[in-house]
Write a protein that holds these residues in place. Structure first.
Motif, PDB file in Angstrom:
ATOM      1  N   ASP A  30      36.573  55.174  39.846  1.00  0.00           N
ATOM      2  CA  ASP A  30      35.680  56.234  39.365  1.00  0.00           C
ATOM      3  C   ASP A  30      34.268  55.701  39.112  1.00  0.00           C
ATOM      4  OD1 ASP A  30      37.922  57.914  39.345  1.00  0.00           O
ATOM      5  OD2 ASP A  30      38.384  57.424  37.263  1.00  0.00           O
ATOM      6  N   ALA A  31      33.845  54.735  39.950  1.00  0.00           N
ATOM      7  CA  ALA A  31      32.498  54.160  39.871  1.00  0.00           C
ATOM      8  C   ALA A  31      32.213  53.511  38.522  1.00  0.00           C
ATOM      9  CB  ALA A  31      31.445  55.227  40.171  1.00  0.00           C
ATOM     10  N   ALA A  32      33.271  52.974  37.888  1.00  0.00           N
ATOM     11  CA  ALA A  32      33.114  52.297  36.601  1.00  0.00           C
ATOM     12  C   ALA A  32      34.214  51.255  36.462  1.00  0.00           C
ATOM     13  CB  ALA A  32      33.183  53.299  35.449  1.00  0.00           C
ATOM     14  N   VAL A  33      34.032  50.335  35.539  1.00  0.00           N
ATOM     15  CA  VAL A  33      35.085  49.387  35.212  1.00  0.00           C
ATOM     16  C   VAL A  33      36.001  50.054  34.200  1.00  0.00           C
ATOM     17  CG1 VAL A  33      35.651  47.139  34.253  1.00  0.00           C
ATOM     18  CG2 VAL A  33      33.607  47.393  35.666  1.00  0.00           C
ATOM     19  N   ARG A  34      37.205  50.389  34.636  1.00  0.00           N
ATOM     20  CA  ARG A  34      38.157  51.124  33.817  1.00  0.00           C
ATOM     21  C   ARG A  34      39.412  50.287  33.601  1.00  0.00           C
ATOM     22  NH1 ARG A  34      37.615  56.604  33.842  1.00  0.00           N
ATOM     23  NH2 ARG A  34      38.921  56.386  31.985  1.00  0.00           N
ATOM     24  N   MET A  35      40.082  50.525  32.488  1.00  0.00           N
ATOM     25  CA  MET A  35      41.319  49.819  32.187  1.00  0.00           C
ATOM     26  C   MET A  35      42.486  50.535  32.848  1.00  0.00           C
ATOM     27  SD  MET A  35      40.347  47.243  30.373  1.00  0.00           S
ATOM     28  CE  MET A  35      41.769  46.582  29.478  1.00  0.00           C
ATOM     29  N   ALA A  36      43.298  49.780  33.592  1.00  0.00           N
ATOM     30  CA  ALA A  36      44.445  50.360  34.293  1.00  0.00           C
ATOM     31  C   ALA A  36      45.510  49.283  34.455  1.00  0.00           C
ATOM     32  CB  ALA A  36      44.024  50.903  35.660  1.00  0.00           C
ATOM     33  N   GLU A  37      46.719  49.700  34.787  1.00  0.00           N
ATOM     34  CA  GLU A  37      47.804  48.739  34.969  1.00  0.00           C
ATOM     35  C   GLU A  37      47.510  47.835  36.155  1.00  0.00           C
ATOM     36  OE1 GLU A  37      52.666  48.485  35.638  1.00  0.00           O
ATOM     37  OE2 GLU A  37      51.707  50.429  35.269  1.00  0.00           O
ATOM     38  N   ILE A  38      47.773  46.547  35.982  1.00  0.00           N
ATOM     39  CA  ILE A  38      47.583  45.587  37.052  1.00  0.00           C
ATOM     40  C   ILE A  38      48.875  44.782  37.233  1.00  0.00           C
ATOM     41  CG2 ILE A  38      45.093  45.398  36.668  1.00  0.00           C
ATOM     42  CD1 ILE A  38      45.621  42.732  35.251  1.00  0.00           C
ATOM     43  N   SER A  39      49.064  44.250  38.438  1.00  0.00           N
ATOM     44  CA  SER A  39      50.257  43.443  38.703  1.00  0.00           C
ATOM     45  C   SER A  39      49.910  42.004  39.053  1.00  0.00           C
ATOM     46  CB  SER A  39      51.066  44.065  39.851  1.00  0.00           C
ATOM     47  OG  SER A  39      50.272  44.173  41.022  1.00  0.00           O
ATOM     48  N   SER A  40      48.622  41.745  39.344  1.00  0.00           N
ATOM     49  CA  SER A  40      48.207  40.380  39.679  1.00  0.00           C
ATOM     50  C   SER A  40      46.711  40.260  39.445  1.00  0.00           C
ATOM     51  CB  SER A  40      48.541  40.047  41.130  1.00  0.00           C
ATOM     52  OG  SER A  40      47.677  40.755  42.005  1.00  0.00           O
ATOM     53  N   ALA A  41      46.215  39.025  39.508  1.00  0.00           N
ATOM     54  CA  ALA A  41      44.780  38.803  39.344  1.00  0.00           C
ATOM     55  C   ALA A  41      43.978  39.448  40.470  1.00  0.00           C
ATOM     56  CB  ALA A  41      44.495  37.306  39.281  1.00  0.00           C
ATOM     57  N   GLY A  42      44.630  39.714  41.591  1.00  0.00           N
ATOM     58  CA  GLY A  42      43.944  40.370  42.698  1.00  0.00           C
ATOM     59  C   GLY A  42      43.503  41.783  42.381  1.00  0.00           C
ATOM     60  N   ASP A  43      44.062  42.377  41.332  1.00  0.00           N
ATOM     61  CA  ASP A  43      43.665  43.729  40.936  1.00  0.00           C
ATOM     62  C   ASP A  43      42.404  43.731  40.075  1.00  0.00           C
ATOM     63  OD1 ASP A  43      45.907  44.829  42.207  1.00  0.00           O
ATOM     64  OD2 ASP A  43      47.159  44.520  40.438  1.00  0.00           O
ATOM     65  N   LEU A  44      41.994  42.556  39.593  1.00  0.00           N
ATOM     66  CA  LEU A  44      40.822  42.460  38.721  1.00  0.00           C
ATOM     67  C   LEU A  44      39.539  42.544  39.549  1.00  0.00           C
ATOM     68  CD1 LEU A  44      42.138  39.604  36.395  1.00  0.00           C
ATOM     69  CD2 LEU A  44      41.931  42.031  35.825  1.00  0.00           C
ATOM     70  N   PRO A  45      38.436  42.957  38.942  1.00  0.00           N
ATOM     71  CA  PRO A  45      37.201  43.231  39.704  1.00  0.00           C
ATOM     72  C   PRO A  45      36.370  41.975  39.981  1.00  0.00           C
ATOM     73  CG  PRO A  45      36.881  43.821  37.410  1.00  0.00           C
ATOM     74  CD  PRO A  45      38.325  43.385  37.535  1.00  0.00           C
ATOM     75  N   ALA A  46      36.845  41.121  40.868  1.00  0.00           N
ATOM     76  CA  ALA A  46      36.134  39.888  41.206  1.00  0.00           C
ATOM     77  C   ALA A  46      34.745  40.210  41.752  1.00  0.00           C
ATOM     78  CB  ALA A  46      36.929  39.090  42.236  1.00  0.00           C
ATOM     79  N   GLY A  47      33.739  39.551  41.206  1.00  0.00           N
ATOM     80  CA  GLY A  47      32.377  39.726  41.689  1.00  0.00           C
ATOM     81  C   GLY A  47      31.674  40.967  41.200  1.00  0.00           C
ATOM     82  N   ALA A  48      32.329  41.753  40.331  1.00  0.00           N
ATOM     83  CA  ALA A  48      31.711  42.983  39.846  1.00  0.00           C
ATOM     84  C   ALA A  48      30.853  42.714  38.618  1.00  0.00           C
ATOM     85  CB  ALA A  48      32.773  44.025  39.506  1.00  0.00           C
ATOM     86  N   GLY A  49      29.730  43.365  38.546  1.00  0.00           N
ATOM     87  CA  GLY A  49      28.877  43.358  37.369  1.00  0.00           C
ATOM     88  C   GLY A  49      28.528  44.785  37.019  1.00  0.00           C
ATOM     89  N   ASP A  50      27.627  44.969  36.074  1.00  0.00           N
ATOM     90  CA  ASP A  50      27.197  46.323  35.757  1.00  0.00           C
ATOM     91  C   ASP A  50      25.771  46.308  35.224  1.00  0.00           C
ATOM     92  OD1 ASP A  50      27.456  45.381  33.153  1.00  0.00           O
ATOM     93  OD2 ASP A  50      29.272  46.508  32.724  1.00  0.00           O
ATOM     94  N   VAL A  51      25.154  47.461  35.285  1.00  0.00           N
ATOM     95  CA  VAL A  51      23.840  47.681  34.686  1.00  0.00           C
ATOM     96  C   VAL A  51      23.994  48.818  33.688  1.00  0.00           C
ATOM     97  CG1 VAL A  51      21.453  48.394  35.088  1.00  0.00           C
ATOM     98  CG2 VAL A  51      22.608  46.910  36.739  1.00  0.00           C
ATOM     99  N   GLN A  52      23.640  48.555  32.435  1.00  0.00           N
ATOM    100  CA  GLN A  52      23.753  49.575  31.397  1.00  0.00           C
ATOM    101  C   GLN A  52      22.428  49.690  30.649  1.00  0.00           C
ATOM    102  OE1 GLN A  52      27.324  49.779  28.985  1.00  0.00           O
ATOM    103  NE2 GLN A  52      28.382  48.286  30.288  1.00  0.00           N
ATOM    104  N   ARG A  53      22.005  50.929  30.469  1.00  0.00           N
ATOM    105  CA  ARG A  53      20.866  51.243  29.623  1.00  0.00           C
ATOM    106  C   ARG A  53      21.082  52.664  29.102  1.00  0.00           C
ATOM    107  NH1 ARG A  53      18.552  50.831  34.928  1.00  0.00           N
ATOM    108  NH2 ARG A  53      17.910  52.866  35.777  1.00  0.00           N
ATOM    109  N   PRO A  54      20.241  53.167  28.210  1.00  0.00           N
ATOM    110  CA  PRO A  54      20.492  54.500  27.644  1.00  0.00           C
ATOM    111  C   PRO A  54      20.701  55.572  28.714  1.00  0.00           C
ATOM    112  CG  PRO A  54      18.789  53.396  26.390  1.00  0.00           C
ATOM    113  CD  PRO A  54      19.091  52.505  27.569  1.00  0.00           C
ATOM    114  N   GLY A  55      21.865  56.186  28.683  1.00  0.00           N
ATOM    115  CA  GLY A  55      22.175  57.253  29.627  1.00  0.00           C
ATOM    116  C   GLY A  55      22.399  56.787  31.049  1.00  0.00           C
ATOM    117  N   HIS A  56      22.678  55.503  31.253  1.00  0.00           N
ATOM    118  CA  HIS A  56      22.780  54.974  32.621  1.00  0.00           C
ATOM    119  C   HIS A  56      23.861  53.894  32.693  1.00  0.00           C
ATOM    120  CE1 HIS A  56      21.196  53.661  36.601  1.00  0.00           C
ATOM    121  NE2 HIS A  56      21.609  52.476  36.193  1.00  0.00           N
TER     122      HIS A  56
END
Length: 367
Positions: A30-56
């Motif tokens: 859903d275009a965000a880092v969300r918590m969900a069930e995982i079965s291995s480290a391969g399900d984790l968001p390798a290389g993902a970052g984020d940009v956060q600011r007010p309303g963004h």
């Protein structure tokens, strides 16, 4: 148990699953880092970052293999300690059937220090003078794996609130992700945490590992996106009841409840009754609600106590940062910044607090 080093998270995840836990960790959906069930480290968001600011909020690609180099997403542990909806009881005809659902054993991987602090706040609420048995069951079934924050978001201010970025208490295991080579230091915070570590491949942490882990937390503490001056806030914020800033912020607030939905400590709820068309089956549920909802303060059919957005915003901010101390002996804010990021109009609580504190002509009486 001394701090150890593990080379991969797969044995840890496998050990937790073998111990009967459903492992839940960060994933990109859903275009965000969300918590969900995982079965291995391969399900984790390798290389993902984020940009956060007010309303963004935007997920970005970092171009590396780091698994936790992003700030807190919209999900917190609140979804697992106080679910958005839970059934309280049901009736079939005149027979009342109390619902006592068994708590699912969940291992939360990737909990940040601010969210550990939020769980401690909720423990004061739900395990205090009037303990909630359902909350206690869920809480005891929760296995918490913290990850010390390396990349705070643009709206984070956990240092101001004394809650991070390093996890110091409230966890079963605490990880620090290190690069070159990629590895994790692991600190046990409970006996069951130590048992899990003992069951997976590990080695003692060397001086270089410990120094590198300390440096991660030190640098993160210098990179906060926001700051709050909390000195005397219990006194000056309630005393600013008539500050002109309340009118200004109310003109921008949509009363959409986003801030309270993503807040890891907000706990307002309501009850909802549902019946079938025959009237033979009735069900009562508790669901999340918000003090920003117009009907939240309706009493016995009378008009709402707080009928304006100004009154509702003032109540929320004053309670969160000041009068929460009177009730629970701690602040209701942990500095995660979610309310700033996910506000559609970009209202920044750190900016509002600063403006209210510095506003001329504020009253010194508390009404």
């Amino acid at each position: 148990m001394d701090t150890v080093v593990i080379e991969s998270l797969d044995p840890l995840i496998a050990a937790l699953r073998s111990a009967g836990y459903t492992v839940v960790g960060p994933t990109v959906r859903d275009a965000a880092v969300r918590m969900a069930e995982i079965s291995s480290a391969g399900d984790l968001p390798a290389g993902a970052g984020d940009v956060q600011r007010p309303g963004h909020y935007r997920v970005t690609e970092r171009g590396d293999d780091m698994l936790f180099d992003f700030a807190a997403g919209p999900d917190s542990a609140k979804r697992f300690t106080q679910p958005p909806r839970q059934r309280l009881f049901r009736m079939r005809g005149q027979t009342v059937e109390e619902v006592r659902e068994k708590a699912q054993c969940v291992a939360l991987l990737g909990v940040r220090a601010c969210d550990l602090a939020a769980i401690a706040v909720q423990d004061r609420v739900f395990l205090g003078r009037h303990p909630d048995p359902a909350y206690r069951r869920r809480r005891e079934a929760l296995f918490l794996i913290a990850v010390n924050c390396a990349v705070p978001g643009g709206t984070c201010f956990c240092v101001s609130m004394g809650t991070g970025p390093k996890a110091t208490t409230g966890f079963d295991l605490a990880l620090t992700e290190l690069a070159t080579p990629h590895r994790f230091t692991v600190e046990s915070g409970s006996e069951r945490g130590a048992q899990i570590v003992a069951a997976i491949p590990h080695r003692p942490a060397g001086r270089g590992d410990l120094t590198a882990a300390e440096e991660v937390s030190r640098i993160a503490a210098t990179r906060m996106g926001r700051h709050v001056d909390t000195a005397g806030i219990q006194q000056w914020l309630p005393a600013a009841h008539d500050s002109p800033r309340w009118t200004d912020v109310a003109s921008r607030c949509l009363s959409c409840t986003n801030c309270t939905m993503v807040c890891p400590t907000c706990f307002c709820s309501t009850v909802e009754d549902i019946t079938d068309l025959t009237g033979e089956y009735t069900e009562r549920s508790e669901r999340w609600d918000s003090c920003f909802s117009l009907d939240f303060t309706e009493l016995s059919g009378q008009p709402p106590v707080r009928s304006s957005a100004l009154a509702r915003y003032r109540q929320w901010l004053t309670h969160k940062f000041a009068t929460w101390y009177d009730q629970f002996g701690t602040s209701g804010c942990v500095g995660c910044g979610r309310c700033i990021t996910w506000c559609p109009t970009g209202i920044d609580v750190t900016e509002e607090l600063s403006a209210i504190r510095d506003a001329p002509g504020e009253t010194s009486c508390i009404r």
